[in-house]
Design a protein around this motif. Structure first.
Motif, PDB file in Angstrom:
ATOM      1  N   THR A  70       0.821  -1.212   0.000  1.00  0.00           N
ATOM      2  CA  THR A  70       0.000   0.000   0.000  1.00  0.00           C
ATOM      3  C   THR A  70       0.858   1.268   0.000  1.00  0.00           C
ATOM      4  O   THR A  70       0.387   2.339   0.362  1.00  0.00           O
ATOM      5  N   ASP A  71       2.106   1.136  -0.425  1.00  0.00           N
ATOM      6  CA  ASP A  71       3.029   2.260  -0.503  1.00  0.00           C
ATOM      7  C   ASP A  71       3.251   2.615  -1.977  1.00  0.00           C
ATOM      8  O   ASP A  71       3.714   1.767  -2.752  1.00  0.00           O
ATOM      9  N   PRO A  72       2.930   3.831  -2.412  1.00  0.00           N
ATOM     10  CA  PRO A  72       3.032   4.160  -3.836  1.00  0.00           C
ATOM     11  C   PRO A  72       4.443   4.099  -4.395  1.00  0.00           C
ATOM     12  O   PRO A  72       4.623   3.869  -5.591  1.00  0.00           O
ATOM     13  N   LYS A  73       5.464   4.304  -3.550  1.00  0.00           N
ATOM     14  CA  LYS A  73       6.845   4.199  -4.026  1.00  0.00           C
ATOM     15  C   LYS A  73       7.264   2.743  -4.169  1.00  0.00           C
ATOM     16  O   LYS A  73       7.817   2.335  -5.205  1.00  0.00           O
ATOM     17  N   LEU A  74       7.002   1.931  -3.167  1.00  0.00           N
ATOM     18  CA  LEU A  74       7.497   0.556  -3.151  1.00  0.00           C
ATOM     19  C   LEU A  74       6.687  -0.378  -4.038  1.00  0.00           C
ATOM     20  O   LEU A  74       7.189  -1.412  -4.489  1.00  0.00           O
ATOM     21  N   ASN A  75       5.407  -0.043  -4.306  1.00  0.00           N
ATOM     22  CA  ASN A  75       4.555  -0.880  -5.151  1.00  0.00           C
ATOM     23  C   ASN A  75       4.242  -0.211  -6.480  1.00  0.00           C
ATOM     24  O   ASN A  75       3.672  -0.843  -7.363  1.00  0.00           O
ATOM     25  N   GLY A  76       4.590   1.063  -6.618  1.00  0.00           N
ATOM     26  CA  GLY A  76       4.295   1.777  -7.854  1.00  0.00           C
ATOM     27  C   GLY A  76       2.859   2.263  -7.945  1.00  0.00           C
ATOM     28  O   GLY A  76       2.466   2.879  -8.931  1.00  0.00           O
ATOM     29  N   GLY A  77       2.051   1.986  -6.947  1.00  0.00           N
ATOM     30  CA  GLY A  77       0.636   2.324  -6.946  1.00  0.00           C
ATOM     31  C   GLY A  77      -0.100   1.343  -6.044  1.00  0.00           C
ATOM     32  O   GLY A  77       0.520   0.664  -5.215  1.00  0.00           O
ATOM     33  N   GLY A  78      -1.402   1.236  -6.234  1.00  0.00           N
ATOM     34  CA  GLY A  78      -2.202   0.312  -5.445  1.00  0.00           C
ATOM     35  C   GLY A  78      -2.771  -0.805  -6.294  1.00  0.00           C
ATOM     36  O   GLY A  78      -2.031  -1.573  -6.907  1.00  0.00           O
ATOM     37  N   ALA A  79      -4.106  -0.879  -6.350  1.00  0.00           N
ATOM     38  CA  ALA A  79      -4.768  -1.950  -7.089  1.00  0.00           C
ATOM     39  C   ALA A  79      -4.449  -1.907  -8.578  1.00  0.00           C
ATOM     40  O   ALA A  79      -4.410  -2.947  -9.241  1.00  0.00           O
ATOM     41  N   LEU A  80      -4.214  -0.703  -9.111  1.00  0.00           N
ATOM     42  CA  LEU A  80      -3.891  -0.589 -10.537  1.00  0.00           C
ATOM     43  C   LEU A  80      -2.662  -1.418 -10.878  1.00  0.00           C
ATOM     44  O   LEU A  80      -2.647  -2.146 -11.882  1.00  0.00           O
ATOM     45  N   MET A  81      -1.628  -1.324 -10.054  1.00  0.00           N
ATOM     46  CA  MET A  81      -0.406  -2.088 -10.297  1.00  0.00           C
ATOM     47  C   MET A  81      -0.560  -3.541  -9.880  1.00  0.00           C
ATOM     48  O   MET A  81      -0.151  -4.456 -10.604  1.00  0.00           O
ATOM     49  N   ASP A  82      -1.149  -3.755  -8.718  1.00  0.00           N
ATOM     50  CA  ASP A  82      -1.245  -5.089  -8.149  1.00  0.00           C
ATOM     51  C   ASP A  82      -2.076  -6.022  -9.018  1.00  0.00           C
ATOM     52  O   ASP A  82      -1.715  -7.183  -9.214  1.00  0.00           O
ATOM     53  N   PHE A  83      -3.187  -5.527  -9.543  1.00  0.00           N
ATOM     54  CA  PHE A  83      -4.082  -6.388 -10.309  1.00  0.00           C
ATOM     55  C   PHE A  83      -4.296  -5.951 -11.752  1.00  0.00           C
ATOM     56  O   PHE A  83      -4.740  -6.744 -12.574  1.00  0.00           O
ATOM     57  N   GLY A  84      -3.974  -4.705 -12.090  1.00  0.00           N
ATOM     58  CA  GLY A  84      -4.103  -4.286 -13.481  1.00  0.00           C
ATOM     59  C   GLY A  84      -3.132  -4.981 -14.407  1.00  0.00           C
ATOM     60  O   GLY A  84      -3.387  -5.151 -15.602  1.00  0.00           O
ATOM     61  N   CYS A  85      -2.003  -5.421 -13.848  1.00  0.00           N
ATOM     62  CA  CYS A  85      -0.975  -6.068 -14.668  1.00  0.00           C
ATOM     63  C   CYS A  85      -1.454  -7.377 -15.286  1.00  0.00           C
ATOM     64  O   CYS A  85      -1.021  -7.762 -16.377  1.00  0.00           O
ATOM     65  N   TYR A  86      -2.364  -8.093 -14.625  1.00  0.00           N
ATOM     66  CA  TYR A  86      -2.824  -9.381 -15.145  1.00  0.00           C
ATOM     67  C   TYR A  86      -3.470  -9.240 -16.525  1.00  0.00           C
ATOM     68  O   TYR A  86      -3.147  -9.978 -17.459  1.00  0.00           O
ATOM     69  N   GLY A  87      -4.406  -8.303 -16.646  1.00  0.00           N
ATOM     70  CA  GLY A  87      -5.098  -8.141 -17.914  1.00  0.00           C
ATOM     71  C   GLY A  87      -4.168  -7.712 -19.034  1.00  0.00           C
ATOM     72  O   GLY A  87      -4.283  -8.189 -20.172  1.00  0.00           O
ATOM     73  N   ALA A  88      -3.238  -6.804 -18.713  1.00  0.00           N
ATOM     74  CA  ALA A  88      -2.285  -6.351 -19.729  1.00  0.00           C
ATOM     75  C   ALA A  88      -1.385  -7.495 -20.174  1.00  0.00           C
ATOM     76  O   ALA A  88      -1.061  -7.630 -21.362  1.00  0.00           O
ATOM     77  N   ASN A  89      -0.976  -8.333 -19.236  1.00  0.00           N
ATOM     78  CA  ASN A  89      -0.126  -9.483 -19.537  1.00  0.00           C
ATOM     79  C   ASN A  89      -0.850 -10.488 -20.430  1.00  0.00           C
ATOM     80  O   ASN A  89      -0.316 -10.969 -21.442  1.00  0.00           O
ATOM     81  N   LEU A  90      -2.090 -10.814 -20.085  1.00  0.00           N
ATOM     82  CA  LEU A  90      -2.859 -11.789 -20.863  1.00  0.00           C
ATOM     83  C   LEU A  90      -3.154 -11.274 -22.266  1.00  0.00           C
ATOM     84  O   LEU A  90      -3.038 -12.003 -23.251  1.00  0.00           O
ATOM     85  N   MET A  91      -3.530 -10.006 -22.369  1.00  0.00           N
ATOM     86  CA  MET A  91      -3.861  -9.437 -23.675  1.00  0.00           C
ATOM     87  C   MET A  91      -2.637  -9.383 -24.575  1.00  0.00           C
ATOM     88  O   MET A  91      -2.722  -9.676 -25.775  1.00  0.00           O
ATOM     89  N   THR A  92      -1.494  -9.027 -24.028  1.00  0.00           N
ATOM     90  CA  THR A  92      -0.266  -8.973 -24.825  1.00  0.00           C
ATOM     91  C   THR A  92       0.086 -10.357 -25.346  1.00  0.00           C
ATOM     92  O   THR A  92       0.564 -10.512 -26.474  1.00  0.00           O
ATOM     93  N   TRP A  93      -0.164 -11.377 -24.550  1.00  0.00           N
ATOM     94  CA  TRP A  93       0.053 -12.773 -24.957  1.00  0.00           C
ATOM     95  C   TRP A  93      -0.947 -13.190 -26.029  1.00  0.00           C
ATOM     96  O   TRP A  93      -0.566 -13.767 -27.052  1.00  0.00           O
ATOM     97  N   LEU A  94      -2.221 -12.883 -25.833  1.00  0.00           N
ATOM     98  CA  LEU A  94      -3.256 -13.282 -26.785  1.00  0.00           C
ATOM     99  C   LEU A  94      -3.063 -12.629 -28.149  1.00  0.00           C
ATOM    100  O   LEU A  94      -3.400 -13.217 -29.182  1.00  0.00           O
ATOM    101  N   THR A  95      -2.527 -11.418 -28.173  1.00  0.00           N
ATOM    102  CA  THR A  95      -2.368 -10.676 -29.422  1.00  0.00           C
ATOM    103  C   THR A  95      -0.957 -10.756 -29.985  1.00  0.00           C
ATOM    104  O   THR A  95      -0.636 -10.045 -30.940  1.00  0.00           O
TER     105      THR A  95
END
Length: 353
Positions: free
Chosen positions: A182-207
């Motif tokens: 929950t620290d913006p420096k150590l995690n780069g953000g909150g839920a956006l970084m923690d869980f937003g990465c999954y969709g971007a990862n899957l989509m980049t793989w699918l395409t």
């Protein structure tokens, strides 16, 4: 990916970088199974190290306060990062010049600048730099990709990926994990970084690495009492020339979830969870033929990231372009996340070059 099953090989000499990540128990609990041995652990928090040493039965002689000293004295083949995301860069800075391969927990880095520096070091020193996601070894995601590529449902038009849970504090993560998650420096953000990465990862793989046209994001802080420094809810719209990705990343779901829906020209593919998948082939206006699949686990080296790491390091397996674990995939993930953060901050769509 191409996996060559070889005869029994020597254990992978594996180091662990940090113990503050809540998933570190996985690598510590699997030490005795035979495919790797932990030769050193870098962790400056002695109390935390002693807690895990007592829990998992390893000697404190494995634990070093200093990362560089640990790598120099133990000479591992690879290191698995289980500290905060900000430290991923430091681990690559120390490991890459020594020819030590690296696997980090998702996401790759706290920022695109960190990610590009990590990429440059990996290329310069010829190391593998992998990123581990839980959804990389979901059989449903792999079957969904196979079905889509078969052409039976036509081209994908809209993909929706939802990931998250009630929030780190509500689900009871350990204090050492909560402090940096929950620290913006150590995690780069909150839920956006923690869980937003999954969709971007899957989509980049699918395409197969298709670059988006633009990213539009809205973030909210719905639990200020639990997440005072970071956003805990993010909706990210990623536009492509002929399709759209919607990422819903949240620490406010009442039920933990990791699922994907692929809306194609002729039907829908629902990857509901790790093992359950449904397809609906359209009939008429609102009719459909539904099939339900309960899928078995994937064969080796899936669904195990440490077996995967060993296979890549030992050249038993060659990752395909834009594989879920691959560096090129996760660099594009970081571009999407960086654009999402900028979009949410400025309140406007961010366009890619």
């Amino acid at each position: 990916m191409n996996y060559i099953a070889l005869a029994q090989t020597e254990k992978l000499r594996l180091a662990v970088g940090g113990l503050s990540h809540g998933h570190v128990g996985w690598v510590l609990s699997s030490m005795d199974r035979g495919d790797y041995e932990i030769v050193g652990i870098a962790e400056s928090n002695r109390e935390l190290a002693e807690k895990y040493a007592n829990q998992f039965g390893f000697s404190m002689s494995l634990v070093y306060d200093d990362l560089a000293e640990m790598l120099e004295k133990t000479n591992p083949e690879a290191i698995a990062a289980f500290g905060n995301t900000f430290d991923h860069l430091k681990i690559v800075q120390e490991a890459a010049p020594r020819g030590i391969h690296v696997m980090v927990e998702k996401p790759l880095a706290v920022s695109l600048a960190h990610a590009r520096e990590m990429e440059a070091l990996a290329i310069k020193h010829g190391i593998h730099l992998l990123t581990n996601y839980e959804t990389s070894w979901y059989p449903t995601n792999h079957r969904a990709k196979e079905i889509l590529e078969s052409g039976e449902f036509g081209e994908a038009v809209k993909i929706i990926v939802r990931d998250g849970h009630r929030g780190p504090k509500k689900i009871g993560v350990g204090p050492e994990f909560l402090d940096w998650l929950t620290d913006p420096k150590l995690n780069g953000g909150g839920a956006l970084m923690d869980f937003g990465c999954y969709g971007a990862n899957l989509m980049t793989w699918l395409t197969a690495g298709e670059r988006p046209i633009s990213v539009t994001a809205i973030t909210q802080q719905l639990q200020p009492e639990n997440n005072p420094k970071v956003e805990d809810d993010a909706t990210i719209i990623v536009n492509y020339p002929d399709k759209q990705l919607i990422i819903q990343a949240s620490w406010n779901w009442p039920i933990g979830r990791k699922d994907m829906e692929i809306y194609a020209e002729k039907g829908v593919i629902y990857a509901d969870n790790r093992n359950q998948l449904r397809t609906r082939l359209a009939e008429g206006y609102d009719g459909f033929q539904e099939q339900v699949y309960n899928l078995p686990e994937l064969p080796p080296p899936y669904p195990d990231p440490f077996l995967m790491l060993k296979a890549v390091v030992r050249r038993e397996l060659e990752l395909q372009n834009f594989d879920l674990y691959s560096l090129e995939n996760n660099l594009l993930v970081m571009e999407i996340l960086e654009a999402a953060k900028e979009s949410a901050e400025k309140g406007k769509t961010v366009y890619f070059d």
